[in-house]
Design a protein around this motif. Structure first.
Motif, PDB file in Angstrom:
ATOM      1  N   CYS A   1       0.872  -1.181   0.000  1.00 20.95           N
ATOM      2  CA  CYS A   1       0.000   0.000   0.000  1.00 20.95           C
ATOM      3  C   CYS A   1       0.905   1.225   0.000  1.00 20.95           C
ATOM      4  O   CYS A   1       2.080   1.131   0.368  1.00 20.95           O
TER       5      CYS A   1
ATOM      6  N   GLN B   1       0.559   3.750   1.987  1.00 19.54           N
ATOM      7  CA  GLN B   1       0.849   3.939   3.417  1.00 19.54           C
ATOM      8  C   GLN B   1      -0.109   3.074   4.221  1.00 19.54           C
ATOM      9  O   GLN B   1      -1.125   2.628   3.706  1.00 19.54           O
ATOM     10  N   ARG B   2       0.235   2.825   5.460  1.00 20.72           N
ATOM     11  CA  ARG B   2      -0.623   1.961   6.277  1.00 20.72           C
ATOM     12  C   ARG B   2      -1.697   2.789   6.955  1.00 20.72           C
ATOM     13  O   ARG B   2      -1.411   3.830   7.546  1.00 20.72           O
ATOM     14  N   CYS B   3      -2.937   2.320   6.873  1.00 20.98           N
ATOM     15  CA  CYS B   3      -4.025   3.006   7.580  1.00 20.98           C
ATOM     16  C   CYS B   3      -3.967   2.584   9.051  1.00 20.98           C
ATOM     17  O   CYS B   3      -3.639   1.426   9.354  1.00 20.98           O
TER      18      CYS B   3
ATOM     19  N   TYR C   1      -6.018   1.709  11.262  1.00 19.52           N
ATOM     20  CA  TYR C   1      -6.932   0.689  11.811  1.00 19.52           C
ATOM     21  C   TYR C   1      -6.686  -0.691  11.200  1.00 19.52           C
ATOM     22  O   TYR C   1      -7.324  -1.663  11.566  1.00 19.52           O
TER      23      TYR C   1
ATOM     24  N   PHE D   1      -4.076  -5.928   8.087  1.00 23.49           N
ATOM     25  CA  PHE D   1      -3.857  -6.868   6.984  1.00 23.49           C
ATOM     26  C   PHE D   1      -2.368  -7.037   6.731  1.00 23.49           C
ATOM     27  O   PHE D   1      -1.558  -6.191   7.119  1.00 23.49           O
TER      28      PHE D   1
ATOM     29  N   THR E   1       0.274  -6.283   4.836  1.00 25.27           N
ATOM     30  CA  THR E   1       0.630  -5.322   3.813  1.00 25.27           C
ATOM     31  C   THR E   1       1.762  -4.430   4.301  1.00 25.27           C
ATOM     32  O   THR E   1       1.895  -4.190   5.497  1.00 25.27           O
TER      33      THR E   1
ATOM     34  N   GLY F   1      -3.711  -5.125   1.099  1.00 27.47           N
ATOM     35  CA  GLY F   1      -2.914  -4.349   0.168  1.00 27.47           C
ATOM     36  C   GLY F   1      -3.764  -3.539  -0.827  1.00 27.47           C
ATOM     37  O   GLY F   1      -4.963  -3.397  -0.663  1.00 27.47           O
ATOM     38  N   THR F   2      -3.085  -3.006  -1.806  1.00 28.47           N
ATOM     39  CA  THR F   2      -3.750  -2.159  -2.808  1.00 28.47           C
ATOM     40  C   THR F   2      -3.415  -2.682  -4.205  1.00 28.47           C
ATOM     41  O   THR F   2      -2.487  -2.184  -4.853  1.00 28.47           O
TER      42      THR F   2
ATOM     43  N   ASN G   1      -7.990   1.500  -4.456  1.00 26.53           N
ATOM     44  CA  ASN G   1      -8.070   2.695  -3.624  1.00 26.53           C
ATOM     45  C   ASN G   1      -8.313   3.894  -4.529  1.00 26.53           C
ATOM     46  O   ASN G   1      -7.752   3.957  -5.620  1.00 26.53           O
TER      47      ASN G   1
ATOM     48  N   ARG H   1      -6.908   8.032   5.757  1.00 23.11           N
ATOM     49  CA  ARG H   1      -6.914   7.683   4.334  1.00 23.11           C
ATOM     50  C   ARG H   1      -6.209   8.753   3.514  1.00 23.11           C
ATOM     51  O   ARG H   1      -6.149   9.922   3.918  1.00 23.11           O
TER      52      ARG H   1
HETATM   53  S1  SF4 Z   1      -4.988  -2.704   2.958  1.00 26.48           S
HETATM   54 FE1  SF4 Z   1      -6.426  -0.970   2.743  1.00 26.48          FE
HETATM   55  S2  SF4 Z   1      -6.925  -0.427   4.851  1.00 26.48           S
HETATM   56 FE2  SF4 Z   1      -5.053  -1.693   4.931  1.00 26.48          FE
HETATM   57  S3  SF4 Z   1      -3.351  -0.223   4.898  1.00 26.48           S
HETATM   58 FE3  SF4 Z   1      -3.755  -0.812   2.769  1.00 26.48          FE
HETATM   59  S4  SF4 Z   1      -5.186   0.773   2.021  1.00 26.48           S
HETATM   60 FE4  SF4 Z   1      -5.189   0.899   4.254  1.00 26.48          FE
END
Ligand code: SF4
Length: 384
Positions: free
Chosen positions: A18, A20-22, A24, A27, A29, A70-71, A101, A138
């Protein structure tokens, strides 16, 4: 010579990066700069894994294909397309979905994905309110989410959107307005999840320190009911606790998973599960993308954690998943798959649940009535 029919599998491909990491998200990633993504080598690793798993699992047919993360919308469409074509060699999937995303979805990318065989996009909108998107950490704002959904619909692909609720100070009307605005743009499916705070995340850390403002349980229940009322009035079917679809627009990949179909997970951190007689074998590839790719570069299956699910565990898991769905759990199918009577050892609990109206039985189908879905976890736990 006897030939065995091909086993239908739902194929899941994990893309473990991703931007960046969100705060919450728990996962598997990693945050990565776009230029550091190994687009080609990762596609090569995933297709090698598919070939190796195919050899060890026998004759498979891909029923559905889902790119999650992930994205995966960060993946070069031509490389993602290589994976689609390799999976199609196991039979054309009924549905090919890519999670996107808003920040990584452009008009050119949506049409390239369509040209490479993708049929459906699942867009991580989460909210159409800037303050909520900031709270969730986000990268996009509300205008960016609306733009992404509009261009996804304009590309001619089927479109689903994710919404989160249970955020701090979230009025019911705002959540409902967001959901209806997405439908007005042409979204055919909505996945609506209450925010859960996972202990290993930044939100988990803030919650432990008492510094994470959150909605109360009653407020979350009110949001769930408001959403259900508004979406049902617009003709959407509430077909799983967190999922709504226009007629004919259910997420086939997810439905396959909830019905207990075998699934083949490919990629770093991906999970697969296939029946072996009355039991099942589940594995999880190690999440480190470099270790994953390096094993496949040596021509070996990547390192994985494995567990065996015995028939009673398969029954419990099937009840857990099936009872969250409008279609319920097919007891006859479960009996055939596991050789066990799924009600053995739970007849008294079931009689109590039936008497209270928490569960309904129609022949061999057991379900929780929709009006009790807010209590689904507790009701299912009472049957264990
Ligand atoms: S998988 Fe989705 S929610 Fe998790 S860090 Fe990546 S964009 Fe954010």
């Amino acid at each position: 010579m006897l030939s065995h029919p091909a086993v239908d599998v739902a194929v899941y491909v994990h893309f473990p990066w991703c931007l960046q990491r969100c705060p919450y998200c728990d996962f598997a990633t990693e945050a990565v700069a776009p230029r550091a993504i190994p687009h080609g080598p990762y596609a090569a690793a995933v297709t090698s894994e598919l070939a190796l798993r195919g050899r060890s699992l026998g004759d498979l047919r891909a029923a559905t294909l889902f790119f999650g993360g992930g994205t995966p919308s960060l993946w070069e469409p031509s490389e993602l397309g290589r994976v689609v074509r390799a999976v199609e060699a196991l039979g054309a999937p009924d549905e090919v979905t890519v999670e996107c995303n808003p920040t990584s979805l452009t008009e050119a990318r949506a049409s390239a994905l369509r040209d490479h065989g993708v049929t459906r996009l699942s867009v991580g909108v989460q909210s159409l309110r800037d303050r909520h998107l900031r709270y969730l950490g986000r990268l996009h704002d509300a205008a960016g989410a609306l733009r992404a959904v509009s261009l996804a619909v304009a590309s001619g692909l089927r479109v689903s959107a994710d919404l989160m609720y249970g955020l701090d100070a979230q009025p019911e009307e705002e959540l409902v307005e967001d959901a209806l605005a997405l439908l007005d743009l042409g979204v055919e499916h909505l996945s609506c999840y209450a925010l859960t705070v996972e202990p290993s995340t930044r939100f988990g850390e803030l919650a432990r320190k008492g510094r994470l403002p959150r909605a109360t349980d009653d407020h979350v229940a009110g949001l769930y009911l408001a959403l259900e009322g508004a979406l049902s009035a617009r003709g959407l079917e509430h077909y799983e606790v967190s999922n709504y679809a226009l007629p004919g627009a259910r997420a086939r990949h997810n439905v396959a998973y909830w019905r207990g179909m075998a699934y083949l997970g490919l990629g770093a951190g991906a999970v697969g599960c296939v029946p072996e007689g009355a039991s099942a074998r589940r594995w999880r590839n190690l999440p480190d993308p470099a270790a994953y790719a390096s094993a496949l570069g040596d021509g070996a299956l990547p390192p994985a954690e494995e567990e065996r699910l015995d028939p009673p565990t398969r029954v419990r898991e099937a009840l857990l998943l099936g009872l969250r769905c409008a279609d319920g759990t097919d007891l006859a199918g479960l009996r055939r798959a596991t050789g066990l009577d799924p009600l053995e050892g739970r007849r008294d609990a079931l009689a109590r649940a039936l008497e209270r109206g928490n569960v309904a039985r129609d022949g061999d189908v057991l379900r929780i009535p929709r009006a009790r879905w807010l209590l689904a976890d507790d009701i299912t736990a009472g049957l264990f």
